[in-house]
Write a protein that holds these residues in place. Structure first.
Motif, PDB file in Angstrom:
ATOM      1  N   GLU A 145       0.842  -1.192   0.000  1.00 21.31           N
ATOM      2  CA  GLU A 145       0.000   0.000   0.000  1.00 21.31           C
ATOM      3  C   GLU A 145       0.882   1.248   0.000  1.00 21.31           C
ATOM      4  O   GLU A 145       1.908   1.282   0.655  1.00 21.31           O
ATOM      5  N   SER A 146       0.443   2.247  -0.723  1.00 22.01           N
ATOM      6  CA  SER A 146       1.144   3.529  -0.763  1.00 22.01           C
ATOM      7  C   SER A 146       0.127   4.626  -0.519  1.00 22.01           C
ATOM      8  O   SER A 146      -0.969   4.582  -1.081  1.00 22.01           O
ATOM      9  N   LYS A 147       0.496   5.593   0.312  1.00 22.34           N
ATOM     10  CA  LYS A 147      -0.428   6.708   0.524  1.00 22.34           C
ATOM     11  C   LYS A 147       0.340   7.999   0.718  1.00 22.34           C
ATOM     12  O   LYS A 147       1.416   8.033   1.312  1.00 22.34           O
ATOM     13  N   SER A 148      -0.237   9.057   0.168  1.00 20.47           N
ATOM     14  CA  SER A 148       0.317  10.395   0.355  1.00 20.47           C
ATOM     15  C   SER A 148      -0.122  10.909   1.718  1.00 20.47           C
ATOM     16  O   SER A 148      -1.211  10.590   2.188  1.00 20.47           O
TER      17      SER A 148
ATOM     18  N   ALA B  89       6.535  16.136  -5.691  1.00 20.82           N
ATOM     19  CA  ALA B  89       7.238  15.021  -6.334  1.00 20.82           C
ATOM     20  C   ALA B  89       6.997  13.714  -5.584  1.00 20.82           C
ATOM     21  O   ALA B  89       6.769  12.669  -6.201  1.00 20.82           O
ATOM     22  N   ILE B  90       7.039  13.776  -4.257  1.00 13.58           N
ATOM     23  CA  ILE B  90       6.782  12.574  -3.451  1.00 13.58           C
ATOM     24  C   ILE B  90       5.357  12.088  -3.697  1.00 13.58           C
ATOM     25  O   ILE B  90       5.126  10.888  -3.868  1.00 13.58           O
ATOM     26  N   HIS B  91       4.405  12.998  -3.751  1.00 12.88           N
ATOM     27  CA  HIS B  91       3.020  12.610  -4.013  1.00 12.88           C
ATOM     28  C   HIS B  91       2.879  11.957  -5.391  1.00 12.88           C
ATOM     29  O   HIS B  91       2.148  10.959  -5.539  1.00 12.88           O
ATOM     30  N   GLN B  92       3.594  12.469  -6.398  1.00 10.32           N
ATOM     31  CA  GLN B  92       3.584  11.842  -7.723  1.00 10.32           C
ATOM     32  C   GLN B  92       4.150  10.422  -7.647  1.00 10.32           C
ATOM     33  O   GLN B  92       3.608   9.486  -8.244  1.00 10.32           O
ATOM     34  N   PHE B  93       5.255  10.284  -6.926  1.00 13.63           N
ATOM     35  CA  PHE B  93       5.892   8.976  -6.771  1.00 13.63           C
ATOM     36  C   PHE B  93       4.967   8.000  -6.039  1.00 13.63           C
ATOM     37  O   PHE B  93       4.821   6.850  -6.456  1.00 13.63           O
ATOM     38  N   ILE B  94       4.329   8.460  -4.985  1.00 14.34           N
ATOM     39  CA  ILE B  94       3.417   7.612  -4.203  1.00 14.34           C
ATOM     40  C   ILE B  94       2.229   7.184  -5.070  1.00 14.34           C
ATOM     41  O   ILE B  94       1.800   6.029  -5.027  1.00 14.34           O
ATOM     42  N   THR B  95       1.703   8.097  -5.872  1.00 14.73           N
ATOM     43  CA  THR B  95       0.602   7.763  -6.781  1.00 14.73           C
ATOM     44  C   THR B  95       1.037   6.691  -7.775  1.00 14.73           C
ATOM     45  O   THR B  95       0.314   5.726  -8.034  1.00 14.73           O
TER      46      THR B  95
ATOM     47  N   GLN C 238       3.465   4.479  -7.333  1.00 20.20           N
ATOM     48  CA  GLN C 238       3.617   3.225  -6.590  1.00 20.20           C
ATOM     49  C   GLN C 238       2.277   2.551  -6.347  1.00 20.20           C
ATOM     50  O   GLN C 238       2.137   1.345  -6.525  1.00 20.20           O
ATOM     51  N   GLY C 239       1.286   3.350  -5.971  1.00 18.14           N
ATOM     52  CA  GLY C 239      -0.039   2.805  -5.717  1.00 18.14           C
ATOM     53  C   GLY C 239      -0.652   2.162  -6.962  1.00 18.14           C
ATOM     54  O   GLY C 239      -1.235   1.084  -6.898  1.00 18.14           O
ATOM     55  N   ALA C 240      -0.486   2.822  -8.108  1.00 18.39           N
ATOM     56  CA  ALA C 240      -1.025   2.287  -9.359  1.00 18.39           C
ATOM     57  C   ALA C 240      -0.282   1.023  -9.789  1.00 18.39           C
ATOM     58  O   ALA C 240      -0.889   0.060 -10.264  1.00 18.39           O
ATOM     59  N   GLU C 241       1.030   1.015  -9.619  1.00 17.05           N
ATOM     60  CA  GLU C 241       1.837  -0.139 -10.042  1.00 17.05           C
ATOM     61  C   GLU C 241       1.600  -1.372  -9.169  1.00 17.05           C
ATOM     62  O   GLU C 241       1.737  -2.489  -9.628  1.00 17.05           O
TER      63      GLU C 241
END
Length: 119
Positions: A11-14, A104-110, A112-115
């Protein structure tokens, strides 16, 4: 990653200060998978702290930049990485006070969540 994807939940969350990447074993008594998860989180903490984001490229087979990682690498010294170990896994916590870096972290987390959807 060092563990069987069918045995884990990813799980990934901003958050307001950055983001969190949580990986847990589906079976709380699967000691080997839990050990592999904790080792993986520790490895990525070290790599990300040094500005190295090659694992997301390798793991997800992306030829292009993974969202957010260019700025995260450039501003690596402005991200605090910490680990919260729990009984069946671990969480990598990313924190910053820099607004550009937070985006940028929020983009990365998004990403990760999609992948990892479904894992």
């Amino acid at each position: 990653m060092g563990f069987n994807q069918s045995k884990i939940l990813h799980e990934s969350k901003s958050t307001t200060t950055g983001g969190e990447i949580l990986i847990t074993a589906l079976n709380n008594s699967d000691v080997e998978t839990i050990k592999q998860i904790k080792n993986h989180i520790s490895d990525i903490q070290k790599e990300f702290s040094s500005g190295t984001f090659t694992k997301p490229f390798y793991i997800h087979a992306h030829a292009q930049d993974v969202a957010g990682t260019k700025i995260m690498s450039e501003k690596k010294d402005f991200i605090k990485y910490s680990i919260n170990e729990i009984n069946n896994g671990a969480t990598l916590i990313l924190e910053t006070k820099d607004k550009e870096l937070l985006n940028a972290i929020h983009q990365f987390i998004t990403f990760q969540g999609a992948e990892h959807l479904g894992h």
